[in-house]
Design an enzyme around this catalytic site. Structure first.
Site, PDB file in Angstrom:
ATOM      1  N   CYS A 158      -1.654   9.129   2.656  1.00 53.27           N
ATOM      2  CA  CYS A 158      -1.252   8.562   1.365  1.00 53.27           C
ATOM      3  C   CYS A 158      -2.247   8.883   0.253  1.00 53.27           C
ATOM      4  O   CYS A 158      -1.880   8.905  -0.920  1.00 53.27           O
ATOM      5  CB  CYS A 158      -1.057   7.044   1.482  1.00 53.27           C
ATOM      6  SG  CYS A 158      -2.528   6.157   2.025  1.00 53.27           S
TER       7      CYS A 158
ATOM      8  N   GLU B 245       0.867  -1.178   0.000  1.00 56.60           N
ATOM      9  CA  GLU B 245       0.000   0.000   0.000  1.00 56.60           C
ATOM     10  C   GLU B 245       0.899   1.222   0.000  1.00 56.60           C
ATOM     11  O   GLU B 245       1.465   1.586   1.037  1.00 56.60           O
ATOM     12  CB  GLU B 245      -0.929  -0.028   1.223  1.00 56.60           C
ATOM     13  CG  GLU B 245      -1.917  -1.187   1.224  1.00 56.60           C
ATOM     14  CD  GLU B 245      -2.883  -1.148   0.053  1.00 56.60           C
ATOM     15  OE1 GLU B 245      -3.091  -0.062  -0.528  1.00 56.60           O
ATOM     16  OE2 GLU B 245      -3.433  -2.209  -0.293  1.00 56.60           O
TER      17      GLU B 245
END
Length: 486
Positions: free
Chosen positions: A266, A232
Site C-alpha cells: 500500500c 488503512e
C-alpha cells in the site's frame, strides 16, 4: 485462554480449498459468543493482557517457518526475504514494543482541573471498547492481522478477524497461531459475501486495511450504525527526486519499495517525479541498479510473483493501456515477463499522460510511471492535484527543497531518502489522510485507537461548591463572570 504450547503447522497437509463454508458460518452467533466473553471481563489486568501477547508472540515465532512456506505457496513464489522482512519481523517487533510500553499506556493520565474546577481532580482512563472487527488484506496477511489484533488485545478488547480468501495456506497457519487465544480472537474466512456480512455486525470498532473503493463501503456501513472505524487504505504514493539528488541512491531506495513483494504494497512508490534534464538518466540508472541488486542468475529465487492471475492481468492491462496511448515501456535487459508464473520485473513507463489508467489508479505492482517536471513547483502542484497519498517520498539533501515539499503537501507519512521504512517505526503513528485512510495505528496512537479515553472528575465530599452556587446564584454569577469571562 488455552495456554498450551502451539506446534508448527505441517503446511504440506493443508488443503487450500478447506476454507469454512460461508453458509455454515453463523457470524452473529460467533460475534455474540465473543461479546459475552468480553462482558465477563471488560477490563483485563496488565498480567492478563501480557499473557495473551506473549502467547501470540511465542506461537508466531514457533510457526515462522510454516508461515514462510505458506506465503510462498499462496503467491506461487514469494521469497523468504520478502516474507521475513515485511511480515514476520515487523510482527515480532510490534509485539515486543507493545509488551514493553503497555504498563505505561494503561496508567490513568492526570490532567489539570484548572482554577474553575479546583480542588477537584481530573484523570483520563483508557477503557477497552469491546469487540473489534479486523479485515485483513492479502498482501501482508501476517503483519496486517497480528499488528492490529495485538494492539486491540493490549487495549483489553476481543477481536473478530476476517482473513483474505486469497491466502488460504497462510490462513491455516494463522488459525493455529491464534488458537491459543481462542477466548479472545475469532477467525473468519470467506470472500466478498462474507466480508459484507462481517461489516454488518455490531462491532465496537472496525479496523479495515484495503483499497479506497472498498474502504468507502466499510465506512458507509459503519456510519449507518455510528461505529468508530480505522481505515488503512492506499492511493498513489509519489516519489519526488529533487535536482540535487544522487540518482543511484534514489534508484536503490525506490527499487526496495517497488520490488519487495513485487510492489504489492500500500505504501509502494506509485510514480516518480524527476527533473526533465535527469529524466532518462534516472530511468537508465534504475534499470542498471535493479540488475545489480537482483542478479539475473538469482532472479527466480529473489523476486516474488504477483499473487494471482486476476491481479497479473490487471497489471498487464495497465501496460497495454499506457502503450496504446503513447507511453514507452522500459524494462531491464534479460528480465522477461513470465505470464505462466506471474513474474513481472520492473516496467518503467515514460511519455505518460493523465489519460492513462496507470496515472489514474493505484498500481499495486511493479509498473512505475516516471514523469518529468521543468520547475520544482510543478512537481508539488502535480501531487496536490491528486488525492492525498498514504506515503510521500523525497529524494534530496537540500533542506529548502525538503521543507518546501513538507510544508506544501499532505500525505499519511513521509520518508526522506528512503521508502517503506517508516512503516517499521514502532514509536510513531501510521495512517493515511483523506482518500488514503482515516485514523492511525502503531505506537501509543495505535493503543489509543482501540481505547475509549474516558474523563473522570473526582470532587471531595467536604466541598460545598454545588450548594453555594445554587444558594447564592447572583453572587456566583457575578464572581464567575469577573473571574472567567474575560
Amino acid at each position: 485462554m488455552n495456554s498450551s504450547t502451539s506446534h508448527p503447522v505441517n503446511i504440506e497437509s493443508v488443503d487450500a480449498s478447506a476454507q469454512q463454508d460461508v453458509n455454515a458460518i453463523d457470524l452473529e452467533a460467533s460475534f455474540s459468543t465473543l461479546k459475552q466473553q468480553y462482558l465477563t471481563n471488560k477490563q483485563p489486568s496488565l498480567i492478563e493482557r501480557k499473557t495473551l501477547l506473549n502467547s501470540l508472540k511465542n506461537a508466531l515465532i514457533e510457526n515462522q517457518q510454516s508461515l514462510l512456506v505458506a506465503l510462498n505457496r499462496d503467491y506461487g513464489k514469494r521469497p523468504d526475504f520478502d516474507s521475513l522482512m515485511a511480515d514476520i519481523l515487523p510482527s515480532v517487533q510490534h509485539l515486543n514494543y507493545t509488551l514493553k510500553h503497555l504498563k505505561t499506556w494503561l496508567k490513568p493520565e492526570r490532567r489539570s482541573a484548572g482554577l474553575l474546577l479546583a480542588p477537584s481532580s481530573i484523570y483520563v482512563h483508557k477503557q477497552s471498547k469491546g469487540v473489534v472487527g479486523v479485515i485483513v488484506p492479502w498482501n501482508f496477511p501476517v503483519f496486517l492481522s497480528i499488528g492490529p489484533i495485538a494492539t486491540a488485545l493490549a487495549a483489553g478488547n476481543k477481536a473478530m478477524v476476517k482473513l483474505s480468501e486469497y491466502t488460504p495456506f497462510t490462513n491455516q497457519v494463522l488459525r493455529k497461531i491464534f488458537s491459543s487465544l481462542s477466548d479472545s480472537v475469532t477467525i473468519i474466512e470467506g470472500g466478498p459475501d462474507v466480508a459484507a456480512k462481517f461489516t454488518q455486525l455490531p462491532f465496537d470498532h472496525v479496523f479495515f486495511t484495503g483499497s479506497t473503493s472498498v474502504g468507502r463501503l466499510v465506512a458507509k456501513s459503519c456510519a449507518e450504525r455510528l461505529i468508530p472505524n480505522t481505515l488503512e487504505l492506499g492511493g498513489k504514493s509519489p516519489v519526488v527526486i529533487a535536482p540535487d539528488s544522487d540518482l543511484e541512491k534514489a534508484a536503490d531506495a525506490i527499487i526496495l519499495g517497488k520490488s519487495v513483494n513485487a510492489g504489492q504494497i500500500c505504501v509502494a512508490p506509485d510514480y516518480v517525479l524527476v527533473e526533465q534534464s535527469q529524466h532518462l538518466a534516472f530511468c537508465q540508472t534504475y534499470l542498471e541498479r535493479f540488475a545489480a541488486l537482483y542478479d539475473v542468475d538469482k532472479f527466480n529465487d529473489e523476486y516474488g510473483a504477483v499473487i494471482n492471475l486476476a491481479q497479473f492481468e490487471r497489471l498487464q492491462a495497465l501496460l497495454d493501456d499506457a502503450k496504446s496511448k503513447g507511453a514507452r515501456v522500459l524494462s531491464p535487459k534479460g528480465y522477461e515477463i513470465d505470464v505462466q508464473n506471474r513474474i513481472m520485473p520492473p516496467q518503467l513507463l515514460v511519455d505518460v499522460n493523465e489519460q492513462m489508467l496507470a496515472c489514474q489508479n493505484e498500481i499495486f505492482g511493479p509498473v512505475l510511471p516516471v514523469i518529468a517536471y521543468s520547475e520544482f513547483s510543478e512537481a508539488i502542484n502535480y501531487i496536490n492535484n491528486k488525492a492525498r497519498p498514504l506515503a510521500l517520498y523525497i529524494m534530496s539533501k537540500d533542506k529548502l527543497a525538503i521543507n518546501q515539499i513538507l510544508q506544501q503537501t499532505h500525505s499519511g507519512g513521509v520518508c526522506i531518502n528512503d521508502t517503506l521504512m517508516h512503516v517499521g517505526a514502532d514509536d510513531a503513528p501510521f495512517g493515511g489522510i483523506g482518500e488514503s485512510g482515516v485514523g492511525n495505528y502503531h505506537g501509543r496512537e495505535g493503543f489509543e485507537t482501540f481505547c475509549h479515553k474516558r474523563t473522570v472528575l473526582k470532587t471531595p465530599l467536604w466541598l460545598p461548591r454545588v450548594k453555594l452556587i445554587l444558594k447564592f446564584k447572583g453572587l456566583a454569577k457575578s464572581l464567575l463572570t469577573k473571574l472567567f469571562v474575560r
